[in-house]
Write a protein that holds these residues in place. Sequence first.
Motif, short mmCIF file in Angstrom:
data_model
loop_
_atom_site.label_atom_id
_atom_site.label_comp_id
_atom_site.label_asym_id
_atom_site.label_seq_id
_atom_site.Cartn_x
_atom_site.Cartn_y
_atom_site.Cartn_z
N MET A 249 0.83 -1.20 0.00
CA MET A 249 0.00 0.00 0.00
C MET A 249 0.87 1.27 0.00
N LEU A 250 1.94 1.22 0.80
CA LEU A 250 2.84 2.38 0.86
C LEU A 250 3.59 2.56 -0.45
N THR A 251 3.97 1.46 -1.07
CA THR A 251 4.69 1.53 -2.34
C THR A 251 3.81 2.18 -3.41
N GLU A 252 2.54 1.82 -3.41
CA GLU A 252 1.59 2.44 -4.35
C GLU A 252 1.54 3.95 -4.15
N GLY A 253 1.61 4.38 -2.89
CA GLY A 253 1.55 5.81 -2.58
C GLY A 253 2.74 6.60 -3.12
N LEU A 254 3.84 5.92 -3.36
CA LEU A 254 5.05 6.63 -3.80
C LEU A 254 4.88 7.26 -5.18
N THR A 255 3.91 6.75 -5.95
CA THR A 255 3.70 7.31 -7.29
C THR A 255 2.26 7.79 -7.48
N ALA A 256 1.52 7.87 -6.40
CA ALA A 256 0.11 8.26 -6.49
C ALA A 256 -0.03 9.72 -6.94
N GLU A 257 -1.17 10.02 -7.53
CA GLU A 257 -1.42 11.38 -8.03
C GLU A 257 -2.01 12.29 -6.96
N HIS B 255 4.96 4.17 16.47
CA HIS B 255 5.63 5.10 15.57
C HIS B 255 5.16 4.77 14.16
N PRO B 256 4.68 5.77 13.41
CA PRO B 256 4.05 5.45 12.13
C PRO B 256 5.03 4.81 11.15
N VAL B 257 4.46 4.05 10.24
CA VAL B 257 5.25 3.42 9.19
C VAL B 257 5.12 4.28 7.93
N THR B 258 6.27 4.57 7.31
CA THR B 258 6.26 5.38 6.08
C THR B 258 7.33 4.87 5.12
N LYS B 259 7.16 5.25 3.86
CA LYS B 259 8.21 5.08 2.87
C LYS B 259 8.44 6.44 2.23
N CYS B 260 9.58 6.61 1.62
CA CYS B 260 9.85 7.90 0.98
C CYS B 260 10.66 7.68 -0.29
N LYS B 261 10.16 8.28 -1.37
CA LYS B 261 10.91 8.26 -2.62
C LYS B 261 11.51 9.65 -2.81
N LEU B 262 12.82 9.69 -2.96
CA LEU B 262 13.51 10.96 -3.15
C LEU B 262 14.11 11.02 -4.53
N THR B 263 13.89 12.15 -5.18
CA THR B 263 14.45 12.36 -6.50
C THR B 263 15.19 13.68 -6.49
N GLY B 264 16.48 13.61 -6.79
CA GLY B 264 17.30 14.82 -6.75
C GLY B 264 17.83 15.16 -8.14
N HIS C 285 12.64 16.40 -4.95
CA HIS C 285 11.27 16.00 -4.69
C HIS C 285 11.28 14.87 -3.67
N MET C 286 10.58 15.09 -2.56
CA MET C 286 10.41 14.05 -1.55
C MET C 286 8.96 13.63 -1.54
N ARG C 287 8.70 12.39 -1.83
CA ARG C 287 7.34 11.87 -1.74
C ARG C 287 7.27 10.93 -0.54
N ILE C 288 6.55 11.36 0.46
CA ILE C 288 6.35 10.51 1.64
C ILE C 288 5.03 9.77 1.46
N SER C 289 5.06 8.47 1.71
CA SER C 289 3.84 7.69 1.64
C SER C 289 3.70 6.95 2.96
N LEU D 26 10.02 20.18 -3.59
CA LEU D 26 8.65 19.73 -3.41
C LEU D 26 8.63 18.58 -2.40
N VAL D 27 7.84 18.77 -1.35
CA VAL D 27 7.66 17.69 -0.38
C VAL D 27 6.16 17.41 -0.32
N ASP D 28 5.76 16.19 -0.67
CA ASP D 28 4.33 15.89 -0.63
C ASP D 28 4.09 14.55 0.06
N HIS D 29 2.83 14.34 0.41
CA HIS D 29 2.47 13.20 1.26
C HIS D 29 1.26 12.46 0.69
N ALA D 30 1.46 11.19 0.43
CA ALA D 30 0.33 10.31 0.11
C ALA D 30 -0.08 9.64 1.42
#
Lengths: 717, 149
Positions: free
Chosen positions: A296-304, A432-441, A453-457, A499-503
Motif C-alpha cells: 500500500m505504501l509503495t503504491e503511494g510513492l507514485t500516487a497522483e 511510531h508510524p510506518v512510512t516510505k519515501c521516494k527521493l528524486t534529486g 522532490h520528496m514523496r512521503i507515503s 517539493l515535499v508531498d504526502h500520500a
Amino acid sequence: MDAIASISRRSFLVGSVAGAFSLGFDIPFARSQGTSAVREINAWVVVHPDDRVVIRIARSEMGQGTLTGLAQLVAEELECDWSRVSTEFPTPGQNVARGRVWRNFSTGGSRGIRESHEYVRQGGAAARAMLVSAAAKRWNVAEAECSTSNGVVSHAASGRRLRYGELAAEAATLEPPKDIKLKDVKDWKIAGKGVKRLDTAPKVDGTLVYGIDLRLPGMLTATIRDCPVQGGKLKGFDAAKVDRMPGVRKVVAVDGTAVAVIADSYWQARKALEALPVEWDMGPGAGTSSATIDAMLTEGLTAENVFIGTRVGDAKAAIAGAAKVVEAVYSYPYQNHATMEPMNATAIWTADRCEVWCPTQNGESALAAAAEAAELPVAKCDVHKAFLGGGFGRRGRSDYVRQAVLIARQMPGTPVKLVWSREEDMMHCAFHPVTKCKLTGALDASGKLVGLHMRISGQSILASLAPQGLQNGMDPVVFQGLNAGGTEGQFGYDVPNLLVDHAMRNTHVLAGFWRGVNLNHNAIYVECFMDELARAAGEDPLAFRRRYLKPKHRAVLDAAAERIGYGKPVPGRFHGVAQIMGFGSYVAAVAEVSVKEGQLKIHRIVAATDPGTVVNPAQIERQVAGSFVYGLSAALYGECTVKDGAIEQTNFDTYPVLRMDEMPHVETVLVPSGGFWGGVGEPTIGVAAPAVLNAIFAATGKRIRSLPVAKHDLRSA
Amino acid sequence: MAVLTINGKRHEAAVDPETPLLWVLRDTLGMTGTKYGCGIAQCGACTVHVDGVPVRSCSLPVSAVGDAKITTIEGLAEGGRLHKIQQAWLEGDVPQCGYCQSGMIMAAAALLAEKPNPTDADIDAAMTNICRCGTYQQVRAAIHAAAKA
C-alpha cells in the motif's frame, strides 16, 4: 465520609509523613484549603515559615528533567534559596477548578519549558515582588530601596533583612503586581546552570512511588487483554473456568474489546487471565500484514492525489531538465515506545465521585478520559499524577486510564489498580508510524543541487489520534523538519526547486507520537539522501551540505564536525554526518564507526544543539545522550511487524534495544545562539540514525535504506 | 507458606509456591522498590541479590529461594548510610525517569562486591539491564566513581 474522601485523605497523610514529594501522589492545596496555616503566594509558589519553597509544576516528569528546569526558572525570578526548593504537582481537577491557572499540563513535543517559560517566570517574579512589598510595608520604606537575594529581602540603607519565610504570610494577602519585568538571561544565577535534578534521591533508594507501585487500603489488582488486532472486538469469555482460581474476584468485559481479571494481586490476576478462554472477533484488520502494508505504501510513492507540504520553485521541471537525476526509496518501520514501566492506572469509582492515580503525560486529557468513562461531571473527578517510568509519547494517550475507570466501575467503592503486562504493552500502543519515501534529486552539469522532490507515503499520526487537527485532510505534522520556514522545523537546505508531498496511507494499526515523532524518519530520508547526492556530485558529504545549508543549520553541523575532527577519524573508523531542525532547535551529529567482518561498532558520537536558550546544560547533555540510545535502539534493532493484523513483537526478546555494551560515547556540544527557546528532549534523536547510517556507508559502501540495521549484512561483498 | 529472609528480616508469605519472588516482594510484602519491567528476565528492572548474587526476581519462583538471603534496593543502605553505589548515583545525577535504576543499582553493587575496580569490559559484561531513557553513560561513570570512593 465517603470511601474516596477517606482514601484521598489517608494517602495524603501518608504522603505528608513520608514526604509528599517522594510519594509522588501529593494532593496539594490540602494545606491552602485549611489543613495547614501555610497559604500560597500565588499558584506557582508556596513559602513555608522555615523558608522551604514549594514550586508547583504543571507539566509531567518522565525523566526528561522538565520538573527541575521549570523550578529553576521560577526560582530564578523568585530569587529564593535553591537548596530549599522542592516541587509538587497540582492536579488537573484543581487546574479546572481554578480557571486553568497553571495553563497547559500536556507534556510532549519537547514543549515543557519552551512553551511555558514566560508564564512560570512571571509566577516567580510576581511572588518575589509581593515578598518585597511585604517587607517594604513592614519597614515603611519604598519598595525600590529593597533588594532580594537567596531568599532574603534586604534594605541596604538601614541594613535590615527579612527572610522570605518571615514575609510569606503577609505577601500572600497582597495584590499581585501588574507590571512584571523578567530578568535578562545574562543575569541568571540558577537558571542556565547545570544544577542537579530535584528528584534523584527517591530514585536511588527505591522509595519513589510510581503509578504501578501505588497501594491503597483494600485495593485490588487487575490485568487486561485487549483484542490482539486493533479494531477487533471481544466476542466472549468463560469466566467459570477461572473464577475459582486463588485470589480472583471478578472477570469483566471492558469497552467491548477487552477482558480483565480483578484479583487480590497481580500474579493471581495474570495467571487467571492466561487461563481464561477468550473468543475474539478480530475485525477488519485481521487480513493485514507487513507485506500488505508495504504494498500500500509503495503504491503511494507514485500516487497522483497527495497533500503538498512544501513547494518552492518547480521541482518536477528541474528534475526533467537535470544533467543527472538521483533516485532512492527509503522506509521506516513501526516502533513501540516500550517505556520501562508498563501502562497502569488506579481508579476508585462510586456513583458520586471518581479518582484516578496514574502516570500520564497529559493530566487534563486523563481527567477528561476518566470523567467520560466514569459518566460523571469533570468536577466530580480528579487525577493524581505520578512520576512516570518513561513516557516517550506513549502516555499522552489515556486509553489505560479509561480502562482502569471502566474496570473500577464494576467494583464500586473499591480501588482497583490496572497493570498491563509487558506483552499487552508491546501489542497495544499507538506505534511510531510506518512510512516510505521516494527521493528524486536533480544535479546540474556542475554537480550543483538544483531540485529535490520528496514523496512521503504512509501513516498520519493526527488521522489516528487527533483527526480534528487535520487541515482540509492534510496532516501538517507529517512535514516535521521539512517545512519551507517557520520556527518549529524548517528544511535546512536552500534548494531552488523543492517539493515535499504526502500520500496519506493509513492502516488499522494506530499511529502515535513516539519520541522524535516524524522527525525520526524525515531526518533519515533527507540526510541519507543528501549523502547520496554528495557522492553522485563527487563531493565530500560535509562540504556538499555546507553549500546549501541555512546559517543556523550550518553552524551546528560545523560545531559537531569541528569537535570530532571531521575527516580525520581514527584509522579504520569512518565518519557520517547529519543535521535537522525540529521542536524549535537546530541539531547535528557526526558518528564515528567501524565495521569489521560485518560487525558494526559505534565508537563515538558528537552531537551539537542550538536550542536558542539553555536552561540546564547538564540535563540537556543527559537528554542528548539518552536520545541516541532511543534513536539507535530503533535504528539498529527496532521493528514491529504485523501478521494477521496483530503486532508480532511481544517483549524485549523480540524487540531488542541498545544496552550498555553497545553504548557509544556521546559528547554534547551546546551552541545556543540566543533569542529563542527550542526543545531538547527530542530533536537530536532525529540525527542519531542518519549519522550512523552515513558512517556505515563510508565504512562499507553499503547504503542502508530500510531499518533496522540488524537485518542487513554489513560484510563486504 | 514461604518463609523468606529479606534485608536481614524474616518474612512469611502465604502465596502459591510458583509465584515469582518479584510479586511476593511487591504485592505481598509491599516492597515496591523492585520493579516489574518484562517478566522474562530480559530487562533487569527486578534485580535483587540472592546470597549476594544479582538475580532477576521476575523469573525466580519463590519456592526456589529456600534459605537464601535476599537483599532488595530497600536494604542496600546500611545503618541509614547509602551504599557507595547509591551515593555515586546521587553525586553523578544518574537517573532520568528512574524506573530501571533500582535494578541497575543492585547489579552495580553486586559487580563492585565481586570486582572492586571493574574495567569498562567488566561493566559491559555485568550491566545488561535495559534503560530506555538512556542513562548508560552516567551509569558507567558512576560505577567508576564508586570504585574510587
